[in-house]
Write an enzyme that holds these catalytic residues in place. Sequence first.
Site, PDB file in Angstrom:
ATOM      1  N   ASP A 102      56.633 -11.459 108.948  1.00  0.00           N
ATOM      2  CA  ASP A 102      56.197 -12.851 108.911  1.00  0.00           C
ATOM      3  C   ASP A 102      54.993 -12.924 107.969  1.00  0.00           C
ATOM      4  O   ASP A 102      55.162 -13.067 106.759  1.00  0.00           O
ATOM      5  CB  ASP A 102      55.852 -13.251 110.353  1.00  0.00           C
ATOM      6  CG  ASP A 102      55.915 -14.743 110.575  1.00  0.00           C
ATOM      7  OD1 ASP A 102      55.455 -15.477 109.690  1.00  0.00           O
ATOM      8  OD2 ASP A 102      56.405 -15.195 111.618  1.00  0.00           O
ATOM      9  N   ARG A 164      66.017 -12.871 122.866  1.00  0.00           N
ATOM     10  CA  ARG A 164      66.112 -11.650 122.067  1.00  0.00           C
ATOM     11  C   ARG A 164      67.546 -11.135 121.991  1.00  0.00           C
ATOM     12  O   ARG A 164      67.926 -10.478 121.038  1.00  0.00           O
ATOM     13  CB  ARG A 164      65.252 -10.531 122.686  1.00  0.00           C
ATOM     14  CG  ARG A 164      63.753 -10.749 122.614  1.00  0.00           C
ATOM     15  CD  ARG A 164      63.043  -9.461 123.028  1.00  0.00           C
ATOM     16  NE  ARG A 164      61.648  -9.663 123.387  1.00  0.00           N
ATOM     17  CZ  ARG A 164      60.632  -9.637 122.520  1.00  0.00           C
ATOM     18  NH1 ARG A 164      60.853  -9.444 121.233  1.00  0.00           N
ATOM     19  NH2 ARG A 164      59.398  -9.819 122.932  1.00  0.00           N
TER      20      ARG A 164
HETATM   21  C1  PRP Z   1      56.662 -10.037 115.805  1.00  0.00           C
HETATM   22  C2  PRP Z   1      57.724  -9.335 114.957  1.00  0.00           C
HETATM   23  C3  PRP Z   1      56.932  -8.390 114.116  1.00  0.00           C
HETATM   24  C4  PRP Z   1      55.629  -9.148 113.901  1.00  0.00           C
HETATM   25  C5  PRP Z   1      55.645  -9.803 112.558  1.00  0.00           C
HETATM   26  O1  PRP Z   1      56.362  -9.205 116.885  1.00  0.00           O
HETATM   27  O2  PRP Z   1      58.637  -8.628 115.784  1.00  0.00           O
HETATM   28  O3  PRP Z   1      56.692  -7.181 114.790  1.00  0.00           O
HETATM   29  O4  PRP Z   1      55.551 -10.158 114.927  1.00  0.00           O
HETATM   30  O5  PRP Z   1      54.488 -10.575 112.381  1.00  0.00           O
HETATM   31  P1  PRP Z   1      53.518 -10.411 111.133  1.00  0.00           P
HETATM   32  O6  PRP Z   1      54.331 -10.082 109.907  1.00  0.00           O
HETATM   33  O7  PRP Z   1      52.899 -11.789 111.015  1.00  0.00           O
HETATM   34  O8  PRP Z   1      52.504  -9.369 111.448  1.00  0.00           O
HETATM   35  P2  PRP Z   1      55.545  -9.724 118.149  1.00  0.00           P
HETATM   36  O9  PRP Z   1      54.091  -9.464 117.932  1.00  0.00           O
HETATM   37  O10 PRP Z   1      55.939 -11.136 118.454  1.00  0.00           O
HETATM   38  O11 PRP Z   1      56.013  -8.753 119.314  1.00  0.00           O
HETATM   39  P3  PRP Z   1      57.513  -8.512 119.828  1.00  0.00           P
HETATM   40  O12 PRP Z   1      58.205  -7.692 118.794  1.00  0.00           O
HETATM   41  O13 PRP Z   1      57.333  -7.773 121.111  1.00  0.00           O
HETATM   42  O14 PRP Z   1      58.139  -9.861 120.031  1.00  0.00           O
HETATM   43 MG    MG Z   2      57.405 -11.794 119.578  1.00  0.00          MG
END
Ligand code: PRP
Ligand code: MG
Length: 179
Positions: A102, A164
């Site tokens: 992201d 998920r």
């Molecule tokens: C989400 C996704 C990535 C991260 C990306 O994980 O799975 O790991 O965010 O975000 P970024 O590029 O802005 O750093 P999340 O923290 O939601 O945890 P999860 O995988 O347990 O849902």
């Molecule tokens: Mg998440």
Amino acid sequence: MGDDLQEILVTAEQLDQRLSEMAAQIDADYQGKEILMVGVLRGAVMVMADLSRKLHTPLEMDWMAVSSYGSGTKSSGVVRILKDLDHDVNGRDVLIVEDIIDSGLTLAWLKTNLESRGAKSVKIATALRKPEAMKVDVEVSYVGFDIPDEFVVGYGLDYAEKYRNLPFVGTLKPSVYSH
Ligand code: PRP
Ligand code: MG
Ligand code: MN
């Protein structure tokens, strides 16, 4: 759950086909090597399971859980390790596996962290990427699909821990968020 969906952005078939192409590329790039696949919990579980089963290169799997400090939904770039690797990455060819990039802040931090532990190489494979949302330049070797900067769920991605398990990637109806 089907009632909550607005639009499907990537179908299960598209994911499967693209992961096969990515696996072929990874096999070609890692000839004669052994991969240490590092999945980032929890979102990467589906990609890890599907991508690893398509690979022929010898590999081991390990997992990390990280949490970014900061305001709730937005990552800040400051990352805390909740569960560290069980393997020593020193001298290893590491392939970080993610569901989505992201802002890129989690990955940028993680890549630097694993390199500083002496990994021989650190590459990244992700099912999805949001180019418009990226805040840092992080080199990603294997990308499934570039998608628009919208909130998506499915194939590992959650909204409040749900969705998920959807086999595809899609958006939710606005009404879901106002519950
Ligand atoms: C989400 C996704 C990535 C991260 C990306 O994980 O799975 O790991 O965010 O975000 P970024 O590029 O802005 O750093 P999340 O923290 O939601 O945890 P999860 O995988 O347990 O849902
Ligand atoms: Mg998440
Ligand atoms: Mn994640």
